[in-house]
Design a protein around this motif. Structure first.
Motif, short mmCIF file in Angstrom:
data_model
loop_
_atom_site.label_atom_id
_atom_site.label_comp_id
_atom_site.label_asym_id
_atom_site.label_seq_id
_atom_site.Cartn_x
_atom_site.Cartn_y
_atom_site.Cartn_z
N ARG A 43 6.63 71.58 114.18
CA ARG A 43 6.79 73.04 114.08
C ARG A 43 8.15 73.54 114.57
O ARG A 43 8.51 74.68 114.31
CB ARG A 43 5.69 73.74 114.89
CG ARG A 43 4.33 73.70 114.27
CD ARG A 43 3.38 74.64 114.97
NE ARG A 43 3.28 74.42 116.40
CZ ARG A 43 2.34 73.70 116.99
NH1 ARG A 43 1.41 73.13 116.29
NH2 ARG A 43 2.33 73.56 118.30
N TYR A 44 8.92 72.69 115.27
CA TYR A 44 10.18 73.13 115.86
C TYR A 44 11.23 73.38 114.77
O TYR A 44 11.51 72.50 113.97
CB TYR A 44 10.68 72.10 116.86
CG TYR A 44 11.92 72.55 117.60
CD1 TYR A 44 11.84 73.53 118.57
CD2 TYR A 44 13.15 72.01 117.30
CE1 TYR A 44 12.96 73.95 119.25
CE2 TYR A 44 14.28 72.43 117.97
CZ TYR A 44 14.18 73.40 118.93
OH TYR A 44 15.30 73.84 119.60
N GLU A 45 11.79 74.57 114.76
CA GLU A 45 12.83 74.93 113.80
C GLU A 45 13.96 75.66 114.50
O GLU A 45 13.73 76.34 115.50
CB GLU A 45 12.26 75.85 112.71
CG GLU A 45 11.24 75.19 111.82
CD GLU A 45 10.72 76.13 110.75
OE1 GLU A 45 11.05 77.33 110.80
OE2 GLU A 45 9.99 75.66 109.87
N VAL A 49 16.22 75.71 109.49
CA VAL A 49 16.32 74.24 109.48
C VAL A 49 15.15 73.64 110.26
O VAL A 49 15.00 73.90 111.46
CB VAL A 49 17.66 73.77 110.10
CG1 VAL A 49 17.77 72.27 110.08
CG2 VAL A 49 18.83 74.40 109.38
N PRO A 50 14.33 72.81 109.60
CA PRO A 50 13.19 72.18 110.28
C PRO A 50 13.64 70.98 111.12
O PRO A 50 13.46 69.83 110.73
CB PRO A 50 12.28 71.76 109.13
CG PRO A 50 13.22 71.51 108.00
CD PRO A 50 14.35 72.49 108.17
N ARG A 53 11.00 68.20 111.97
CA ARG A 53 10.67 67.31 110.85
C ARG A 53 11.80 66.32 110.59
O ARG A 53 11.55 65.14 110.33
CB ARG A 53 10.39 68.11 109.59
CG ARG A 53 9.11 68.87 109.67
CD ARG A 53 8.89 69.70 108.42
NE ARG A 53 7.75 70.56 108.58
CZ ARG A 53 6.56 70.30 108.06
NH1 ARG A 53 6.37 69.24 107.34
NH2 ARG A 53 5.55 71.13 108.27
#
Length: 70
Positions: A43-45, A49-50, A53
Motif C-alpha cells: 500500500r505504500y506510495e 508511484v507505488p 510494490r
C-alpha cells in the motif's frame, strides 16, 4: 566449511521465520503475519508511484536471481 555455515544460517533463518509466523497466527496475537506485512508494504506510495510494490518486486527479483539462477 563456509558452505555448511551458510546453509546452517539459512536453515536457522527459516526456522525463526516459521516460529514467528506460528506466533503471529495464535489467537489474540499482536504480531503481524507475513501476509499482513506484505499488504502494508504494497500500500505504500509516494505520490502516484507505488514504491512498496516496486520494492517488493525488486526483492523477489533479487531472491530469484541469487537462489534460482545458475
Amino acid at each position: 566449511m563456509m558452505r555448511a555455515l551458510a546453509i546452517g544460517g539459512f536453515l536457522a533463518a527459516l526456522v525463526l521465520f516459521a516460529v514467528v509466523e506460528w506466533l503471529a497466527r495464535r489467537e489474540g496475537s499482536r504480531i503481524p503475519t507475513l501476509g499482513e506485512v506484505c499488504a502494508y508494504v504494497m500500500r505504500y506510495e509516494v505520490g502516484p508511484v507505488p514504491v512498496g510494490r516496486i520494492g517488493l518486486f525488486g526483492f523477489w527479483w533479487w531472491l530469484g536471481w541469487h537462489f534460482l539462477a545458475r
